[in-house]
Scaffold this motif. Structure first.
Motif, PDB file in Angstrom:
ATOM      1  N   GLN A 290     114.169  92.400  79.938  1.00 45.28           N
ATOM      2  CA  GLN A 290     113.692  93.714  79.465  1.00 45.28           C
ATOM      3  C   GLN A 290     112.822  94.536  80.389  1.00 45.28           C
ATOM      4  N   LYS A 291     112.120  93.728  80.895  1.00 41.52           N
ATOM      5  CA  LYS A 291     111.182  94.502  82.297  1.00 41.52           C
ATOM      6  C   LYS A 291     112.036  94.854  83.303  1.00 41.52           C
ATOM      7  N   ALA A 292     113.079  93.816  83.778  1.00 43.96           N
ATOM      8  CA  ALA A 292     114.042  94.441  84.761  1.00 43.96           C
ATOM      9  C   ALA A 292     114.783  95.549  84.300  1.00 43.96           C
ATOM     10  N   ILE A 293     115.312  95.683  83.204  1.00 43.11           N
ATOM     11  CA  ILE A 293     116.046  96.849  82.609  1.00 43.11           C
ATOM     12  C   ILE A 293     115.338  98.101  82.638  1.00 43.11           C
ATOM     13  N   SER A 302     119.928 103.068  76.954  1.00 39.99           N
ATOM     14  CA  SER A 302     121.520 103.736  76.808  1.00 39.99           C
ATOM     15  C   SER A 302     122.484 102.618  76.867  1.00 39.99           C
ATOM     16  N   PHE A 303     123.879 103.128  76.667  1.00 38.12           N
ATOM     17  CA  PHE A 303     124.861 102.208  76.722  1.00 38.12           C
ATOM     18  C   PHE A 303     124.891 101.351  78.050  1.00 38.12           C
ATOM     19  N   GLU A 304     124.525 102.105  79.165  1.00 39.49           N
ATOM     20  CA  GLU A 304     124.521 101.450  80.411  1.00 39.49           C
ATOM     21  C   GLU A 304     123.433 100.116  80.446  1.00 39.49           C
ATOM     22  N   ALA A 305     122.369 100.836  79.837  1.00 41.43           N
ATOM     23  CA  ALA A 305     121.206  99.784  79.863  1.00 41.43           C
ATOM     24  C   ALA A 305     121.546  98.435  78.944  1.00 41.43           C
ATOM     25  N   LEU A 306     122.086  98.693  77.819  1.00 41.74           N
ATOM     26  CA  LEU A 306     122.397  97.576  76.918  1.00 41.74           C
ATOM     27  C   LEU A 306     123.513  96.667  77.592  1.00 41.74           C
TER      28      LEU A 306
END
Ligand code: HEM
Length: 457
Positions: A290-293, A302-306
């Protein structure tokens, strides 16, 4: 000339006519467990006047998953859903109409559509967990069942239901749920109280959804939800290219809810239970991810992050491998066919058999999944990628009728767990629970979890 050399599968004998039915009605897990231990990948269980042939594992299941509906048919085995879904949809219509209705499902869940649902997933999750205190004791299964119902109301049923009619609709859906008990599979019209209630709830849902649909059609008001997709949809090669009726839209919405709601909330629970039980191997790496994201995409889910959350993805897949909520997927053999088991023996499955594959049993084959009893999300990462062999990982089914809502489910579960990983810590107060094999959709038995709100990032 014998097109199908080989003999019939071994039969699980000694089950009296009624006894088999009762055993099966209590949930077929025990039967399947004993049959598999005794016979292995292929065996037949007589259940009342029917024969159910089980095919366990990738060696014996390609035909099951690949064959067309003229060979491996769904409607004969799934038509017990008709009183729940209602008339004119899915298993109440002929194959070519059903194919078009499944196309409408698929079009309601394309990548662009999913992008529109992601902010709704996030909003529901954030609002839901904002109401938790700073610490407390919860049961994941209860919490996620509520949250997934709220989210389903928003993304599938639409704003009107979510904002104005939620309590009423949730009660009616609960009545439909309660009307689906194991005996309903064999006798869906038996005049028992839960079936009568189911029928009343179904009628009332028709009235409510009918009003919402009429209002949207007459006012031209539009929303970003699956309901809107169904309102806009048109048949192409059947029914003269017309739009769906109110009754059909109601039925399709109920079908999507039945396919996606408990399956998703149960998988959300198992994911959390296993991550919390495996702090070092699963929870902490998932927090690091999650930190890296956040570093790459910012805090917006966002869709891309997920989509970038590969490690969380593998945790969800592993939870689903360990505990698929659907014990059996079934077909009706319209034509005979043969399968060859891993020991080289060939069996002929006759026309008229009910044929079943079991995600639970297939996922526990040690020749496919190393140490199958062990929670190990890395089994899905390169270079191992144990799921790569066709028909080995079947938590979402496979082949011709693979789950249409798979991406929707992953995005929703990731949205929930991202919010939680970023804001809470959890500790299981009970051991990892067993699955409750007596329910229709198999989830964890209750398990108390202590939570602490801690802004982790
Ligand atoms: C089919 C599992 C979520 C819609 C299936 C099948 C499985 C499955 C095993 C195959 C059934 C068969 O072969 O007979 C799951 C699991 C889910 C999930 C484990 C969540 C973790 C969803 C969601 C939706 C959905 C969220 C819709 C929004 C469907 C539909 C089919 C299907 C429409 C029927 C496809 C067909 O017969 O061609 N699902 N599902 N599912 N699923 Fe899902």
């Amino acid at each position: 000339f014998n097109k199908f050399p080989g003999k019939r599968p071994p039969v699980y004998e000694g089950i009296p006519y009624v006894g088999g039915l009762i055993k099966f009605s209590k949930g077929p897990w025990k039967l399947l467990h004993d049959g598999y231990a005794k016979f292995g990948e292929v065996f037949t269980v007589p259940v009342a006047h029917k024969r159910v042939t089980f095919l366990i594992g990738p060696d014996v299941s390609p035909h099951f998953f690949k064959a067309g509906d003229d060979e491996m048919s769904q409607s004969e085995v799934y038509d017990f859903n008709v009183p729940t879904f209602g008339p004119g949809v899915v298993f109440d219509v002929e194959q070519k109409v059903r194919t078009e209705q499944f196309r409408m499902f698929t079009e309601a869940l394309t990548k662009n559509r999913l992008k529109a649902y992601v902010p709704q997933f996030n909003k529901e999750a954030e609002e839901y967990f904002a109401k938790w205190g700073d610490e407390g004791i919860i049961d994941f299964k209860e919490e996620f069942s509520k949250l997934v119902t709220l989210t389903a109301a928003r993304t599938l049923l639409g704003r009107e239901v979510r904002e104005q009619l939620f309590e009423q609709v949730a009660d009616l859906l609960h009545g439909l749920d309660e009307g689906m008990v194991p005996i309903s599979v064999f006798f869906p019209y038996l005049p028992i109280p839960v079936h009568r209630k189911r029928d009343r709830c179904r009628k009332e849902l028709s009235n409510i959804f009918g009003k919402v649909i009429r209002h949207r059609r007459e006012s031209g008001h539009r929303e970003e939800d699956v309901l809107q997709q169904f309102i806009d949809a048109r048949y192409q090669n059947v029914n003269g290219g017309r739009a769906l009726t109110e009754e059909e839209i109601t039925g399709l919405l109920i079908a999507v809810l039945f396919a996606g709601q408990h399956t998703s909330s149960i998988t959300t629970s198992w994911t959390g239970i296993f991550m919390a039980a495996n702090k070092e191997k699963a929870w902490l790496p998932a927090v690091e991810e999650q930190k890296a994201i956040v570093a790459k995409h910012g805090t917006n889910l966002s869709f891309e992050a997920l989509s970038d959350m590969e490690l969380l993805h593998r945790n969800i897949t592993e939870a689903l491998r360990m505990h698929p909520p659907l014990l059996l997927v079934m077909r009706y053999a319209k034509k005979p066919f043969s399968v060859t088991a891993s020991d080289g023996k060939t069996y002929v499955i006759p026309k008229g058999d009910i044929v079943a594959a079991s995600p639970n049993f297939s996922h526990m084959l040690p020749q496919i999944f190393k140490n199958p009893e062990k929670y190990d999300p890395d089994r899905f990462a390169p270079p191992r990628e144990e799921q790569n062999r066709p028909y080995s990982f079947i938590g979402f089914g496979a082949g011709r009728h693979a789950c249409i809502g798979q991406n929707f489910a992953y995005l929703q579960i990731k949205s929930i767990w991202s919010v939680l990983l970023r804001n809470f810590e959890f500790e299981l107060l009970d051991p990892v629970p067993d699955a409750d094999y007596e329910s229709m959709v198999i989830g964890p038995k209750s398990c108390r979890v202590k939570f602490n709100r801690r802004k982790l990032l």
